[in-house]
Design a protein around this motif. Structure first.
Motif, PDB file in Angstrom:
ATOM      1  N   LYS A  37     -31.958   2.412  33.420  1.00 54.38           N
ATOM      2  CA  LYS A  37     -30.589   2.375  33.932  1.00 54.38           C
ATOM      3  C   LYS A  37     -30.482   3.012  35.308  1.00 54.38           C
ATOM      4  CE  LYS A  37     -28.342   4.147  30.425  1.00 54.38           C
ATOM      5  NZ  LYS A  37     -27.229   4.588  29.535  1.00 54.38           N
TER       6      LYS A  37
ATOM      7  N   THR B 261     -32.589   2.638  37.621  1.00 54.47           N
ATOM      8  CA  THR B 261     -33.271   1.772  38.578  1.00 54.47           C
ATOM      9  C   THR B 261     -32.648   0.384  38.527  1.00 54.47           C
ATOM     10  OG1 THR B 261     -35.315   2.968  38.048  1.00 54.47           O
ATOM     11  CG2 THR B 261     -35.529   0.967  39.357  1.00 54.47           C
ATOM     12  N   PRO B 262     -31.730   0.074  39.462  1.00 50.76           N
ATOM     13  CA  PRO B 262     -30.981  -1.191  39.428  1.00 50.76           C
ATOM     14  C   PRO B 262     -31.849  -2.440  39.320  1.00 50.76           C
ATOM     15  CG  PRO B 262     -30.067   0.283  41.085  1.00 50.76           C
ATOM     16  CD  PRO B 262     -31.331   0.920  40.604  1.00 50.76           C
ATOM     17  N   GLU B 263     -33.004  -2.429  39.964  1.00 50.81           N
ATOM     18  CA  GLU B 263     -33.839  -3.629  39.942  1.00 50.81           C
ATOM     19  C   GLU B 263     -34.542  -3.837  38.591  1.00 50.81           C
ATOM     20  OE1 GLU B 263     -36.256  -0.365  42.072  1.00 50.81           O
ATOM     21  OE2 GLU B 263     -34.171  -1.086  41.950  1.00 50.81           O
ATOM     22  N   LYS B 264     -34.343  -2.926  37.650  1.00 53.50           N
ATOM     23  CA  LYS B 264     -34.983  -3.025  36.346  1.00 53.50           C
ATOM     24  C   LYS B 264     -34.043  -3.592  35.274  1.00 53.50           C
ATOM     25  CE  LYS B 264     -39.036  -1.110  37.279  1.00 53.50           C
ATOM     26  NZ  LYS B 264     -40.321  -1.811  37.073  1.00 53.50           N
ATOM     27  N   VAL B 265     -32.998  -4.290  35.684  1.00 51.31           N
ATOM     28  CA  VAL B 265     -32.023  -4.819  34.729  1.00 51.31           C
ATOM     29  C   VAL B 265     -32.682  -5.739  33.705  1.00 51.31           C
ATOM     30  CG1 VAL B 265     -29.989  -6.282  34.443  1.00 51.31           C
ATOM     31  CG2 VAL B 265     -30.084  -4.622  36.311  1.00 51.31           C
ATOM     32  N   GLU B 266     -33.588  -6.591  34.166  1.00 52.04           N
ATOM     33  CA  GLU B 266     -34.258  -7.514  33.250  1.00 52.04           C
ATOM     34  C   GLU B 266     -35.078  -6.755  32.214  1.00 52.04           C
ATOM     35  OE1 GLU B 266     -37.311 -11.332  33.353  1.00 52.04           O
ATOM     36  OE2 GLU B 266     -36.333 -10.645  35.195  1.00 52.04           O
TER      37      GLU B 266
ATOM     38  N   LEU C 226     -34.496  -3.771  31.199  1.00 53.03           N
ATOM     39  CA  LEU C 226     -33.535  -3.120  30.321  1.00 53.03           C
ATOM     40  C   LEU C 226     -33.062  -4.086  29.235  1.00 53.03           C
ATOM     41  CD1 LEU C 226     -31.700  -0.716  29.610  1.00 53.03           C
ATOM     42  CD2 LEU C 226     -30.071  -1.567  31.297  1.00 53.03           C
ATOM     43  N   LEU C 227     -32.734  -5.301  29.631  1.00 52.43           N
ATOM     44  CA  LEU C 227     -32.276  -6.299  28.664  1.00 52.43           C
ATOM     45  C   LEU C 227     -33.362  -6.639  27.645  1.00 52.43           C
ATOM     46  CD1 LEU C 227     -30.306  -8.713  31.015  1.00 52.43           C
ATOM     47  CD2 LEU C 227     -29.359  -7.053  29.394  1.00 52.43           C
TER      48      LEU C 227
END
Length: 206
Positions: free
Chosen positions: A41, A43-48, A50-51
């Protein structure tokens, strides 16, 4: 002393089979997932990524819901209390997952359902020591006067009857958290932040 022997015998009935090892493994899994989610959370570029963790969280919730501890070593007279104990642990871990992993607000229906479902088992539970952690994880989200009074009364009874100081500390922390939640109009307050601001630690995983 006869009273000491009676208390030791009473406690042995609990510790013969509790806490349940699998229950603690579920808590460890939840803690590990919470740490992974927190890192992603931030690290914005780690959204995928995270999902992609969410199916693991869903699987964990199913394991918590399906968990049925072995009570074969428990005397018949203690079976009801063991069921109450397990119910509180289950709801406590679920609240941890819902709030600290899914970031649901305390007022969310899933969390409030856990709070309400914990009240009756808590009222009937005869031995609280090994249940303080899950109880706290539920009680921090109590929103109604009835729920808060139930938790406060039970903890204060434990404090006065056993001369045990930790429940008193838990009550004081809970009151602080509840007050902050009541005054939080934006829904941004997290119980961990309140404790950090208080500059204290609670040793409640007994």
């Amino acid at each position: 002393q006869p009273e000491d022997r009676e208390m030791a015998a009473h406690q042995s009935h609990w510790w013969n089979n509790l806490p349940d090892y699998r229950m603690h493994m579920l808590l460890q899994d939840a803690t590990d997932l919470c740490l992974e989610v927190d890192q992603l959370k931030s690290t914005p570029e780690k959204v995928e990524s995270l999902l992609q963790l969410m199916p693991r969280v869903s699987t964990l919730i199913n394991k918590i819901q399906d968990w049925r501890p072995d009570i074969s070593a428990v005397e018949p007279e203690y079976v009801d209390s063991v069921e109450h104990f397990n119910s509180i642990w289950r709801k406590g871990i679920l609240c941890f997952v819902y709030h600290d992993i899914y970031s649901l607000d305390s007022s969310h229906e899933l969390i409030q359902t856990c709070v309400e479902a914990t009240l009756e088992p808590f009222r009937q539970l005869s031995w609280l020591q090994a249940c303080l952690f899950p109880l706290f994880m539920v009680a921090v989200h109590a929103r109604t006067g009835q729920a808060r009074e139930c938790f406060e009364h039970g903890l204060m009874h434990m404090h006065t009857s056993l001369a045990f100081q930790t429940p008193l500390s838990v009550v004081l922390v809970l009151k602080n958290i509840w007050e902050r939640l009541d005054n939080d109009l934006d829904g941004q307050t997290r119980w961990r932040d309140v404790i950090k601001e208080m500059g204290m630690e609670l040793n409640i995983l007994l």
